[in-house]
Enzyme design. Sequence first.
Site, short mmCIF file in Angstrom:
data_model
loop_
_atom_site.label_atom_id
_atom_site.label_comp_id
_atom_site.label_asym_id
_atom_site.label_seq_id
_atom_site.Cartn_x
_atom_site.Cartn_y
_atom_site.Cartn_z
N SER A 18 -30.33 48.21 -21.45
CA SER A 18 -30.09 47.09 -22.37
C SER A 18 -28.98 47.38 -23.38
O SER A 18 -28.85 48.50 -23.89
CB SER A 18 -31.38 46.79 -23.13
OG SER A 18 -31.10 45.90 -24.19
N LEU A 19 -28.21 46.33 -23.70
CA LEU A 19 -27.15 46.45 -24.71
C LEU A 19 -27.64 45.96 -26.08
O LEU A 19 -26.91 46.04 -27.07
CB LEU A 19 -25.93 45.62 -24.30
CG LEU A 19 -25.28 45.96 -22.97
CD1 LEU A 19 -24.06 45.07 -22.73
CD2 LEU A 19 -24.86 47.42 -22.93
N THR A 65 -38.35 41.17 -22.34
CA THR A 65 -37.62 40.90 -21.11
C THR A 65 -38.53 41.08 -19.90
O THR A 65 -39.74 41.28 -20.05
CB THR A 65 -36.33 41.75 -21.03
OG1 THR A 65 -35.54 41.30 -19.92
CG2 THR A 65 -36.62 43.24 -20.87
N LYS A 69 -42.09 38.15 -20.19
CA LYS A 69 -41.80 36.96 -21.01
C LYS A 69 -42.95 35.95 -21.01
O LYS A 69 -43.12 35.21 -21.98
CB LYS A 69 -40.51 36.29 -20.53
CG LYS A 69 -39.26 37.05 -20.93
CD LYS A 69 -37.99 36.29 -20.62
CE LYS A 69 -36.80 37.11 -21.06
NZ LYS A 69 -35.52 36.46 -20.84
N ASP A 105 -33.36 32.20 -25.59
CA ASP A 105 -32.46 32.27 -24.43
C ASP A 105 -31.75 30.93 -24.18
O ASP A 105 -30.53 30.89 -23.99
CB ASP A 105 -33.24 32.62 -23.15
CG ASP A 105 -33.52 34.10 -23.03
OD1 ASP A 105 -32.76 34.91 -23.61
OD2 ASP A 105 -34.50 34.47 -22.35
N GLY A 130 -31.67 29.74 -8.82
CA GLY A 130 -32.72 30.52 -9.48
C GLY A 130 -33.67 29.61 -10.22
O GLY A 130 -33.25 28.61 -10.83
N ALA A 131 -34.98 29.96 -10.15
CA ALA A 131 -35.98 29.15 -10.87
C ALA A 131 -36.92 30.07 -11.65
O ALA A 131 -38.08 29.76 -11.86
CB ALA A 131 -36.76 28.29 -9.88
N GLY A 132 -36.40 31.23 -12.09
CA GLY A 132 -37.21 32.18 -12.85
C GLY A 132 -37.16 31.89 -14.34
O GLY A 132 -36.82 30.77 -14.76
N GLY A 133 -37.49 32.91 -15.14
CA GLY A 133 -37.59 32.74 -16.58
C GLY A 133 -36.30 32.23 -17.22
O GLY A 133 -36.31 31.33 -18.06
N ALA A 134 -35.17 32.80 -16.81
CA ALA A 134 -33.90 32.40 -17.42
C ALA A 134 -33.56 30.97 -17.05
O ALA A 134 -33.09 30.19 -17.89
CB ALA A 134 -32.79 33.35 -16.97
P1 NAP Z 1 -36.22 36.13 -12.28
O1 NAP Z 1 -37.38 35.67 -13.10
O2 NAP Z 1 -36.36 37.24 -11.32
O3 NAP Z 1 -35.66 34.82 -11.52
C1 NAP Z 1 -34.65 34.81 -10.54
C2 NAP Z 1 -35.08 33.92 -9.40
O4 NAP Z 1 -33.99 33.80 -8.46
C3 NAP Z 1 -36.25 34.50 -8.61
O5 NAP Z 1 -37.16 33.47 -8.31
C4 NAP Z 1 -35.57 35.04 -7.37
O6 NAP Z 1 -36.43 35.17 -6.28
C5 NAP Z 1 -34.51 34.00 -7.14
N1 NAP Z 1 -33.46 34.43 -6.22
C6 NAP Z 1 -33.07 35.70 -5.91
N2 NAP Z 1 -32.07 35.68 -5.02
C7 NAP Z 1 -31.79 34.38 -4.76
C8 NAP Z 1 -30.85 33.73 -3.92
N3 NAP Z 1 -29.96 34.40 -3.20
N4 NAP Z 1 -30.86 32.37 -3.89
C9 NAP Z 1 -31.73 31.66 -4.63
N5 NAP Z 1 -32.65 32.23 -5.44
C10 NAP Z 1 -32.68 33.58 -5.51
O7 NAP Z 1 -35.03 36.57 -13.27
P2 NAP Z 1 -34.66 35.94 -14.69
O8 NAP Z 1 -35.39 36.62 -15.77
O9 NAP Z 1 -34.76 34.47 -14.60
O10 NAP Z 1 -33.13 36.42 -14.81
C11 NAP Z 1 -32.14 35.94 -13.91
C12 NAP Z 1 -30.78 36.56 -14.27
O11 NAP Z 1 -30.38 36.11 -15.58
C13 NAP Z 1 -30.80 38.09 -14.33
O12 NAP Z 1 -29.59 38.58 -13.80
C14 NAP Z 1 -30.86 38.38 -15.81
O13 NAP Z 1 -30.30 39.62 -16.16
C15 NAP Z 1 -30.01 37.23 -16.36
N6 NAP Z 1 -30.30 36.90 -17.76
C16 NAP Z 1 -29.24 36.94 -18.63
C17 NAP Z 1 -29.45 36.61 -19.95
C18 NAP Z 1 -28.27 36.64 -20.89
O14 NAP Z 1 -28.50 36.66 -22.11
N7 NAP Z 1 -27.06 36.61 -20.40
C19 NAP Z 1 -30.73 36.26 -20.42
C20 NAP Z 1 -31.79 36.23 -19.50
C21 NAP Z 1 -31.56 36.56 -18.17
P3 NAP Z 1 -37.05 36.66 -5.98
O15 NAP Z 1 -38.04 36.90 -7.05
O16 NAP Z 1 -37.64 36.50 -4.62
O17 NAP Z 1 -35.88 37.61 -5.99
#
Ligand code: NAP
Length: 280
Positions: A18-19, A65, A69, A105, A130-134
């Site tokens: 983490s940064l 994180t 979350k 976020d 993507g449909a995760g937390g972010a």
């Molecule tokens: P997460 O909860 O793991 O959600 C990502 C989702 O994308 C998961 O459901 C994942 O499925 C799916 N996925 C993976 N590969 C895929 C593909 N090729 N096509 C379609 N869907 C796919 O992660 P998150 O917490 O939401 O974070 C997502 C990204 O945002 C990370 O890189 C994180 O570092 C970044 N982020 C950045 C900030 C910022 O301040 N810049 C803040 C928050 C998050 P699986 O679980 O099966 O892989």
Amino acid sequence: MTPSPKIFGLIGYPVKHSLSPLMHNAAFKALNLDARYGLFELKPQELENFLKSLSQKNIYGLNVTIPYKEQVIPFLDRLSAQAGLIGAVNTIRASQDKLEGFNTDGEGFLKHLTQDLGFSPEGKTVSLIGAGGAAKAVTVYLAKAGVKRVTIYDTQEEKLKDLLAHLKLNFKEIEFNQAHSIEGLNINNSDLLVNATSVGMKESDPLIVSEGQMHRGLLVYDLIYNPKETKLLKLAKEKGALVSNGLGMLLYQGMLSFEIWTGEIAPKELMRKALEEKLC
Ligand code: NAP
């Protein structure tokens, strides 16, 4: 008397890359606050006890994180309206008698998008991977800002269906669609493409879209900030699209957390410099 320094930090697993300590410790120092920001890598079985013993550890605030979350919510006394709507917490404010949960976020993303990139979401068409937390945080804030249409693709269909149902319930005037493949995102007709997956963080990761989907007039926002330029952003730039990585979102969500904890105005340029120096 308050023991010093006040402790803040990030909980998650893993957290060591983490940064956040860089920007928060730079801000504490600049404002002459007796406070330190550290990293707390917790195993799932350690989470509850950790949260119940914050005052003994002199901890006044936390960022949260992956993967905690959503898991922290049952241990909190109060949730902000935004965190409730998003269904996830990335910031905790701790006092002697209560733990409060916030989510910065989505607001961090929107501030970067509108204030620094000059993108106005109102009436726009968005494709999101993507449909995760972010993604939850980003879509809620795009919806609040009045986008017209959002199409989302995630390899995990159930997760995507849950997110779409939640968004449709809360933002009835906006069109939300499920894509069944990257092609189904209809990027060619979108104003904004957001990558909210971690695909692109590793050198060996594939390009997440196909070449023909990029076009001029599209803004491609990759939430990833390390590496600074993912394969997606490189291609988008080559094809004449506008691009941004997620560093601005990281900065603004951190500034908002800092302000929640301290009540002070976060020193933006100094926090930005602390992040950029590390990523150069
Ligand atoms: P997460 O909860 O793991 O959600 C990502 C989702 O994308 C998961 O459901 C994942 O499925 C799916 N996925 C993976 N590969 C895929 C593909 N090729 N096509 C379609 N869907 C796919 O992660 P998150 O917490 O939401 O974070 C997502 C990204 O945002 C990370 O890189 C994180 O570092 C970044 N982020 C950045 C900030 C910022 O301040 N810049 C803040 C928050 C998050 P699986 O679980 O099966 O892989």
